[in-house]
Design an enzyme around this catalytic site. Structure first.
Site, PDB file in Angstrom:
ATOM      1  N   LYS A   1       0.832  -1.231   0.000  1.00 40.90           N
ATOM      2  CA  LYS A   1       0.000   0.000   0.000  1.00 40.90           C
ATOM      3  C   LYS A   1       0.857   1.267   0.000  1.00 40.90           C
ATOM      4  CE  LYS A   1      -4.025  -2.063   2.318  1.00 40.90           C
ATOM      5  NZ  LYS A   1      -3.493  -3.330   2.859  1.00 40.90           N
TER       6      LYS A   1
ATOM      7  N   ASP B   1       3.086   7.533  -1.121  1.00 38.77           N
ATOM      8  CA  ASP B   1       3.929   8.714  -0.949  1.00 38.77           C
ATOM      9  C   ASP B   1       4.267   9.299  -2.321  1.00 38.77           C
ATOM     10  OD1 ASP B   1       5.664  10.618   0.275  1.00 38.77           O
ATOM     11  OD2 ASP B   1       6.140   9.165   1.845  1.00 38.77           O
TER      12      ASP B   1
END
Ligand code: S5P
Length: 259
Positions: A95, A98
């Site tokens: 997951k 950024d």
């Protein structure tokens, strides 16, 4: 009443241009399983034992490499051998969420070198398309695939239908790399996207931390997903192999009866 015919995994494989989606749709159809095991265990020994024992029943083994307390690169090499032996793909449920430059490092470097062993990873679309570009820079040359989180199974999550549709639009910009979505249901009519649904158990319900469960039939038949992801439903069973076979059967029967 639904008027359209559901296409088979084989038919969908033929309509894909994304290589990982093609490979996975073909695997589902040849191995006759649409079950992904969420191997959420905390030691490499337990992970490899599960992979060897349950590998013949599954299409994907999903890892959370950062919950392993004794991670070694050697363990990922063993996992790759078991994936070849039993014909399943490895999906690291990292997951990523950024900026592109950071996720690229997180994907290829650090301690885990995820890009070296995971066929598939996933990312949140929240940061914008840069997260996909960054991952693609590390993953495309290794012929890896990416899933975007278009929906979540947890109560109170902030994803709404607008976010889901914008995630789809983002995926459309990266057809070579993005093979599909983590979602609770089908989100587009294009047959080439592949859907994996977590939050699946044999009876509907929830855990004490907001996880919400639907049945294999609801996920595959009603919500038109392709793969069920099952963790504790199997891992906490008295006999995980017996339970895996039950989920495999339930997932496959749901697919067959939806055709
Ligand atoms: O929305 C999501 C997305 C994911 S990838 N909800 C989830 O539960 N997951 C993952 O699926 C979660 O991180 C866990 O590894 C697995 C579900 O595990 P279970 O034990 O609840 O079946």
């Amino acid at each position: 009443m639904k008027t359209h015919k559901r296409l088979s995994y084989t038919e969908r494989a033929a309509l894909c241009t994304n290589r990982m989606a093609q490979q996975l749709f073909s695997l589902l159809s040849e191995k006759e399983t649409n079950l992904a095991l969420s191997a959420d265990v905390t030691s490499c020994g337990a992970l490899l034992e599960l992979a060897d024992k349950l590998g013949p029943e599954i299409c994907i083994l999903k890892t959370h490499v950062d919950i392993l307390t004794d991670f070694t690169v050697g363990a990922t090499q063993e996992l790759i051998k078991l994936a070849r032996k039993h014909q399943f793909l490895i999906f690291e449920d990292r997951k990523f969420a950024d900026i592109g430059n950071t996720v690229k490092h997180q994907y290829q470097g650090g301690i885990y070198h995820i890009a070296d062993w995971a066929d598939i990873v996933n990312a949140h679309s929240l940061p914008g398309p840069g997260v996909i570009s960054g991952l693609a820079e590390a993953g495309l040359s290794k012929q890896r695939g990416l899933l975007l989180l278009a929906e979540m199974s947890s109560a109170g999550n902030l994803i709404n239908s607008d976010y889901t549709q914008k995630t789809l639009r983002m995926a459309e910009q990266f057809p070579e790399f993005v093979l599909g979505f983590i979602a609770q249901k089908k989100i587009a009519n294009d047959p080439w996207w592949l859907y994996m649904t977590p939050g699946v158990q044999l009876t509907e319900g929830k855990d004490t931390l907001g996880q919400h469960y639907v049945t294999p039939a609801r996920a595959i038949q009603e919500n038109e997903s392709d793969i069920i992801i099952v963790g504790r439903g199997i891992l906490q069973a008295k006999d995980p192999l017996v339970e895996t076979k039950k989920y495999r059967q339930a997932g496959w029967d749901s697919y067959r009866s939806a055709l």
